[in-house]
Every structure is written in structure tokens, then in C-alpha cells.
Write a protein that holds these residues in place. Structure first.
Motif, PDB file in Angstrom:
ATOM      1  N   ARG A   1      38.156  52.402  16.122  1.00 36.52           N
ATOM      2  CA  ARG A   1      37.705  51.169  15.468  1.00 36.52           C
ATOM      3  C   ARG A   1      36.944  50.279  16.435  1.00 36.52           C
ATOM      4  O   ARG A   1      37.343  50.075  17.575  1.00 36.52           O
ATOM      5  CB  ARG A   1      38.996  50.490  14.979  1.00 36.52           C
ATOM      6  N   TYR A   2      35.834  49.744  15.933  1.00 31.64           N
ATOM      7  CA  TYR A   2      35.080  48.710  16.649  1.00 31.64           C
ATOM      8  C   TYR A   2      35.541  47.372  16.091  1.00 31.64           C
ATOM      9  O   TYR A   2      35.293  47.093  14.921  1.00 31.64           O
ATOM     10  CB  TYR A   2      33.578  48.844  16.398  1.00 31.64           C
ATOM     11  N   ARG A   3      36.192  46.549  16.882  1.00 26.56           N
ATOM     12  CA  ARG A   3      36.654  45.238  16.414  1.00 26.56           C
ATOM     13  C   ARG A   3      35.694  44.153  16.936  1.00 26.56           C
ATOM     14  O   ARG A   3      35.389  44.118  18.132  1.00 26.56           O
ATOM     15  CB  ARG A   3      38.063  44.968  16.915  1.00 26.56           C
ATOM     16  N   LEU A   4      35.244  43.295  16.031  1.00 24.28           N
ATOM     17  CA  LEU A   4      34.409  42.161  16.452  1.00 24.28           C
ATOM     18  C   LEU A   4      35.236  40.895  16.288  1.00 24.28           C
ATOM     19  O   LEU A   4      35.496  40.460  15.168  1.00 24.28           O
ATOM     20  CB  LEU A   4      33.147  42.065  15.593  1.00 24.28           C
ATOM     21  N   ASP A   5      35.658  40.320  17.446  1.00 28.68           N
ATOM     22  CA  ASP A   5      36.543  39.158  17.380  1.00 28.68           C
ATOM     23  C   ASP A   5      35.803  37.878  17.034  1.00 28.68           C
ATOM     24  O   ASP A   5      36.422  36.920  16.587  1.00 28.68           O
ATOM     25  CB  ASP A   5      37.262  38.965  18.716  1.00 28.68           C
ATOM     26  N   ASP A   6      34.499  37.842  17.281  1.00 27.39           N
ATOM     27  CA  ASP A   6      33.798  36.580  17.009  1.00 27.39           C
ATOM     28  C   ASP A   6      32.581  36.780  16.111  1.00 27.39           C
ATOM     29  O   ASP A   6      31.554  36.137  16.270  1.00 27.39           O
ATOM     30  CB  ASP A   6      33.422  35.871  18.326  1.00 27.39           C
ATOM     31  N   PHE A   7      32.724  37.690  15.180  1.00 35.44           N
ATOM     32  CA  PHE A   7      31.662  37.857  14.186  1.00 35.44           C
ATOM     33  C   PHE A   7      32.324  37.996  12.816  1.00 35.44           C
ATOM     34  O   PHE A   7      33.094  38.921  12.576  1.00 35.44           O
ATOM     35  CB  PHE A   7      30.818  39.097  14.496  1.00 35.44           C
ATOM     36  N   ILE A   8      32.041  37.035  11.945  1.00 34.73           N
ATOM     37  CA  ILE A   8      32.658  37.007  10.605  1.00 34.73           C
ATOM     38  C   ILE A   8      31.779  37.788   9.644  1.00 34.73           C
ATOM     39  O   ILE A   8      30.574  37.519   9.539  1.00 34.73           O
ATOM     40  CB  ILE A   8      32.737  35.550  10.073  1.00 34.73           C
ATOM     41  N   LEU A   9      32.362  38.730   8.918  1.00 37.43           N
ATOM     42  CA  LEU A   9      31.581  39.439   7.889  1.00 37.43           C
ATOM     43  C   LEU A   9      32.521  40.028   6.849  1.00 37.43           C
ATOM     44  O   LEU A   9      33.641  40.437   7.164  1.00 37.43           O
ATOM     45  CB  LEU A   9      30.750  40.575   8.503  1.00 37.43           C
ATOM     46  N   GLU A  10      32.043  40.072   5.608  1.00 40.57           N
ATOM     47  CA  GLU A  10      32.758  40.773   4.536  1.00 40.57           C
ATOM     48  C   GLU A  10      31.893  41.935   4.066  1.00 40.57           C
ATOM     49  O   GLU A  10      30.659  41.814   3.978  1.00 40.57           O
ATOM     50  CB  GLU A  10      33.020  39.867   3.339  1.00 40.57           C
ATOM     51  N   GLY A  11      32.566  43.017   3.673  1.00 40.88           N
ATOM     52  CA  GLY A  11      31.836  44.200   3.201  1.00 40.88           C
ATOM     53  C   GLY A  11      30.969  43.933   1.979  1.00 40.88           C
ATOM     54  O   GLY A  11      29.956  44.595   1.770  1.00 40.88           O
TER      55      GLY A  11
END
Ligand code: KQY
Length: 369
Positions: free
Chosen positions: A146-156
Motif C-alpha cells: 500500500r502507498y499511504r498519502l498522509d497529507d493528500f486528501i482524496l476520495e475514489g
């Protein structure tokens, strides 16, 4: 499973188009009484129907809280898998993993930060910490790093790809204050290119009128296949949706995709009559501070574009409107090799989304030569 610190594009992973082959679909069971009327009972019937239809075509897994496990297991057919997982609500499109594949048939997930569609600025509920862990848990179930982005908000639901280098979003959503307002449009675009492995991002200005997600693209426009899109449309110039659809149409017909194709834009009429919340429906929802109120007479963001494409089928919402039939006919023309499954979906709409928003595909681990 591992958390990765590298970049999917550099690792050779891409997000496939939804119309490419799946190994399955996830759904989350609805129960929260401040979003779903009557404690979620009517919505549960509809979710069970959606899962039963999808399960006929591909493996379908329903995520459910410990409180609802027995009820969900009892309401779902045996060919649908039920797994317990804590959650805040039932929008797996948005809080779930965005799955990627490489040409060797390896699956990985992108785990965006989820903040309930706008966090403390204009988010739809608080807290959302359990939802923000759903993607990680789905990756575990799928044996996917898994690539986790802690400071990027996104919904599928705010992205659609053709799997061939092009992504579609709305500026209304991606540039909204409650998501990544610390980043420029260029930085947001670069993150999407890096994490989904696309070369071009199409920025549709706005989504559907009154969409509580700040105009998710999945309610407005979808890829039928590379080079062809379907756009929510109305011919009624007095409808507030008209100018939104018209500006999207004018934008799209003048654009090319990543491979230089001019886009073919198919219009899909929204319901003929606006779909409004009734008194009874409004009264069935618990009023809780911090959750979006459901008021009698409010117009809901009903759109047939919020359909789900799976192995051999398309599941499209029906609203009891004369345009339900037109939508099925149009989609059958656009997807001649798939069965069009029309599912009464008012109860999902009442929660703020539709069939696409409550589903998340896992692409097939196919080796590409
Ligand atoms: O449309 C969606 N993708 C989700 C809508 C969420 C609504 C929460 N009340």
C-alpha cells in the motif's frame, strides 16, 4: 502487508479503467441513523439488492460492523462474502483503497487520507477515523502492499480513469477548501499523475447541482472506454443543472485525452422530475450536530451516471422516473456486451450518493504481454 514509500508511476503500477476485468467488488453495510433513515433498514434492503446483483457476476464482499454482522449475513445471499470491519459509514468508493496493477499481475493499493468530504471545513460527519483505516484493511485482505498519502486528501468518487493515461476530475471538488487547499492545482495534478500513473488530467469545472461531495466526477461523467465519455445532461435550460452540464460538455468536446484522441461525449439525461426529500423521509433521519441535515423538499443529486461497471454488467440506479428506461436503453447501446441491471436506488440517494459511490472494484491480477 507493507507500506511503501516509493511512487507508483516509477514502480510501473497504474489504475485500470473500471470497465477492465475485476477480481471482485467491495461494499460497506449502511447503519448510521443520522445518515440513513429508520436506522438504515430501507437502505439495507437496497444495499443487499446491489450486492446480490453484483455477486452474480463477480465475487462481492460486504464489510460490516460487529453490531450488524448477523443482520447483514442474514439479509445477504450465501454467495456474497461478509467480513467484519469497523467503519463510520458506507461509502467504500470514497474511503476504500484505489487499487493499481502492474503488467506482471501484482496488485497494490493507494491509501489516500479520507476526511469525510471536507474535514472541519465542510465535511459531512465527524469523526471519520474508522473510515480512514478502511483502505489499509482492504489492502490486507487483498494481500496488496500500500502507498499511504498522509497529507493528500482524496476520495475514489472524485476520480475516473480510462486506464490508458487519462484521468477525469472536477475542479469544484479537487480544489475545494476542505481538501488540499495547502497545495496548488499543479501540485494536486502532479500527485494524481504520480500515484495513478496518468499523463493527462481533464478538469471538468463542476459536478451535479446540490451534490454534497463538492461535485464528485462519478456523479457527473464516466469513461465508457478510452476516448468515449458519458455526461449527465438536461435539455431544460431553466434547470440549475443545465449550465453545469453545458460547461462540462463544451470543455470535453474541445479536449483530447492523453493519447491525443478527441473525446466522444454521450449525453445521459438526468431524471425528468427533480427528486426531492419527502417529509416522511426527512423525519426518519436522526438529527445530529455535525452531520448534514436532511430537510423535506431538498433536491437530491440524482444522476444515472453514478452507475457501476463490472464483469459483464452495468448496475444503474432507478428513481421511479420516466427517464429510468431511457438511461437503461442508452447504456445498453454504449455497453452492447454487458447486461444492464437497473436497481431502484432512491434509498442510496437519500444517503447522499448512489451505486457507484457504494462500490469499489478490485482489478484482476492479469499479466499483460
Ligand atoms: O457520493 C458519494 N461518493 C458519497 C456521498 C456521501 C454522503 C455522506 N452523507
Amino acid at each position: 502487508m507493507k507500506r511503501l514509500n516509493s511512487i507508483p508511476k516509477q514502480d510501473g503500477f497504474r489504475m485500470p479503467g473500471e470497465f477492465e476485468k475485476h477480481s471482485g467488488t467491495y461494499i460497506i453495510w449502511p447503519e448510521r441513523p443520522d445518515n440513513w433513515r429508520l436506522g438504515g433498514k430501507p437502505a439495507q434492503k437496497t444495499f443487499a439488492e446491489v450486492a446480490s446483483v453484483i455477486g452474480k457476476y463477480e465475487p462481492c464482499t460486504v464489510i460490516v460492523s460487529n453490531y450488524q454482522y448477523k443482520n447483514a449475513r442474514g439479509m445477504l445471499p450465501p454467495y456474497v462474502k461478509v467480513v467484519e470491519m469497523s467503519n463510520d459509514d458506507s461509502w467504500v468508493r470514497d474511503c476504500g483503497a484505489t487499487f493499481l496493477v502492474n503488467d506482471q499481475g501484482t496488485l497494490r493499493g493507494v491509501d489516500w487520507t479520507f476526511n469525510a468530504w471536507g474535514g472541519l471545513v465542510d465535511g459531512l460527519y465527524f469523526p471519520w477515523d474508522k473510515d480512514d483505516m478502511i483502505a489499509e484493511k482492504m489492502c490486507e485482505l487483498e494481500y496488496a502492499d500500500r502507498y499511504r498519502l498522509d497529507d493528500f486528501i482524496l476520495e475514489g468518487g472524485s476520480i475516473h480513469t480510462d486506464g490508458d493515461g487519462t484521468l477525469m476530475v472536477t475542479a469544484e471538488c479537487l480544489l475545494s477548501e476542505g481538501r488540499n487547499s495547502h497545495l496548488t492545482k499543479e501540485q494536486i495534478e502532479q500527485t494524481l499523475k504520480d500515484y495513478l500513473n496518468v499523463e493527462k488530467v481533464l478538469w471538468i469545472p463542476r459536478g451535479i447541482y446540490n451534490d454534497e461531495t463538492n461535485g464528485h466526477v462519478d456523479n457527473m461523467c464516466n469513461f465508457v472506454k478510452p476516448g468515449e465519455v458519458v455526461l449527465a445532461w438536461t435539455d431544460d435550460e431553466n434547470d440549475p443543472q443545465y449550465e453545469r452540464s453545458k460547461e462540462a460538455y463544451d470543455y470535453l468536446v474541445n479536449e483530447t485525452d492523453a493519447k491525443g484522441r478527441k473525446l466522444v461525449v454521450h449525453k445521459l439525461l438526468i431524471p425528468k422530475t427533480p427528486i426531492l426529500i419527502t417529509k416522511e423521509e426527512s423525519e426518519g433521519v436522526d438529527a445530529v450536530d455535525g452531520t448534514l441535515p436532511r430537510q423535506e423538499g431538498d433536491r437530491m443529486a440524482a444522476s444515472y451516471v453514478n452507475y457501476y461497471t463490472g464483469n459483464g454488467f452495468v448496475a444503474v440506479p432507478a428513481f421511479g422516473d420516466p427517464h429510468d428506461e431511457l438511461a437503461v436503453k442508452k447504456l445498453q447501446e454504449l455497453y452492447p456486451d454487458r447486461t444492464i441491471e437497473s436497481i431502484p436506488a432512491r434509498e442510496i440517494l437519500l444517503g447522499g450518493g448512489n451505486i457507484h459511490c457504494i462500490t469499489q472494484q478490485v482489478p484482476s491480477r492479469t499479466i499483460r504481454k
